[in-house]
Design a protein around this motif. Sequence first.
Motif, mmCIF file in Angstrom:
data_model
loop_
_atom_site.group_PDB
_atom_site.id
_atom_site.type_symbol
_atom_site.label_atom_id
_atom_site.label_comp_id
_atom_site.label_asym_id
_atom_site.label_seq_id
_atom_site.Cartn_x
_atom_site.Cartn_y
_atom_site.Cartn_z
ATOM 1 N N ASP A 3 0.813 -1.221 0.000
ATOM 2 C CA ASP A 3 0.000 0.000 0.000
ATOM 3 C C ASP A 3 0.846 1.271 0.000
ATOM 4 O O ASP A 3 0.334 2.360 0.239
ATOM 5 C CB ASP A 3 -0.917 0.023 1.231
ATOM 6 C CG ASP A 3 -2.084 -0.923 1.078
ATOM 7 O OD1 ASP A 3 -2.386 -1.317 -0.073
ATOM 8 O OD2 ASP A 3 -2.687 -1.300 2.103
ATOM 9 N N GLN A 4 2.134 1.127 -0.265
ATOM 10 C CA GLN A 4 3.061 2.271 -0.252
ATOM 11 C C GLN A 4 2.596 3.380 -1.194
ATOM 12 O O GLN A 4 1.938 3.131 -2.207
ATOM 13 C CB GLN A 4 4.458 1.797 -0.667
ATOM 14 C CG GLN A 4 4.498 1.207 -2.061
ATOM 15 C CD GLN A 4 5.834 0.580 -2.397
ATOM 16 O OE1 GLN A 4 6.497 1.011 -3.338
ATOM 17 N NE2 GLN A 4 6.242 -0.435 -1.647
ATOM 18 N N LYS A 5 2.947 4.614 -0.820
ATOM 19 C CA LYS A 5 2.620 5.783 -1.640
ATOM 20 C C LYS A 5 3.909 6.477 -2.072
ATOM 21 O O LYS A 5 4.879 6.530 -1.303
ATOM 22 C CB LYS A 5 1.763 6.771 -0.848
ATOM 23 C CG LYS A 5 0.558 6.168 -0.154
ATOM 24 C CD LYS A 5 -0.449 5.589 -1.134
ATOM 25 C CE LYS A 5 -1.644 5.004 -0.381
ATOM 26 N NZ LYS A 5 -2.568 4.293 -1.283
ATOM 27 N N ARG A 6 3.902 7.013 -3.269
ATOM 28 C CA ARG A 6 5.072 7.742 -3.746
ATOM 29 C C ARG A 6 4.777 9.247 -3.666
ATOM 30 O O ARG A 6 3.847 9.739 -4.278
ATOM 31 C CB ARG A 6 5.422 7.333 -5.168
ATOM 32 C CG ARG A 6 6.255 6.064 -5.214
ATOM 33 C CD ARG A 6 6.572 5.568 -6.597
ATOM 34 N NE ARG A 6 7.693 4.659 -6.602
ATOM 35 C CZ ARG A 6 7.683 3.415 -6.126
ATOM 36 N NH1 ARG A 6 6.565 2.949 -5.616
ATOM 37 N NH2 ARG A 6 8.756 2.654 -6.145
ATOM 38 N N VAL A 7 5.631 9.942 -2.901
ATOM 39 C CA VAL A 7 5.452 11.375 -2.682
ATOM 40 C C VAL A 7 6.797 12.071 -2.837
ATOM 41 O O VAL A 7 7.754 11.771 -2.097
ATOM 42 C CB VAL A 7 4.886 11.668 -1.270
ATOM 43 C CG1 VAL A 7 4.687 13.164 -1.084
ATOM 44 C CG2 VAL A 7 3.586 10.919 -1.049
#
Length: 247
Positions: free
Chosen positions: A132-136
Amino acid sequence: MDFLLKSTETQDFLNRLRVLQMTYPDFHRKCQAYIELLNTLRKPVAKALSKATCQKKYHRFIHGQATLHDCQRVLREAKKDMLGIYGKLLQHQRVEEEEKTLFRYNCEAILMLKHFQRPGAVEGLTVSEWLDQKRVDGRVCVGVSQHKTATMQIATFALTEEEAAMLDEYYNGIRQGCMQDGVDDEGRFFLSKSGGPISSATNDLRRLHEHYKIPNITSQEVRKVAETANEKYLIYVRTPLAEMEHF
């Protein structure tokens, strides 16, 4: 040692114990005798802890406070080996069991030494949370909701692309091979060779230091160093220019 975090249960237990002691005098005497025994057993332990604390303070006095650069030395020492193992995994070459374990230790160390995560958060990280990682802003952000730490708040960290690639290759190239039929891994991200969740990220970090013959740095130590460095930085940025020469 999970009971150390169960304040409500402890309070309930003490309240019930207090009622029983008031009702049964013989039980009260047994409790008092046990308390005296604990006090006797505690003294040598407290003395040993005090001695160890003094030794650490003396070491800091003589050699100076460790820096973040010092605390993260094992990651620099291990990087060449990790890149070699990473290359093997990408090319689907044979990777020895010792190399797989070492690679996992390094992934855990990245979270504890570079991103100041507590061992409980590393042990509690699940596969679903990793996926569920997010790229920011060029970072790979991950949150850990279920973990055994003093704060019990959601633990979050933002990995560089290189760090995320390392953990991703552990997941795809090593973790899958650790899974065994009949072993419930609880969906944890880091698995031992036996297929179950790792039992102690602290011990894994110590073993990584031992492998490279480097003095061990715990996650608690690196967090203290980071907090000290942050406090010094805040003092610096808040100090008027006229006072800089005295800083």
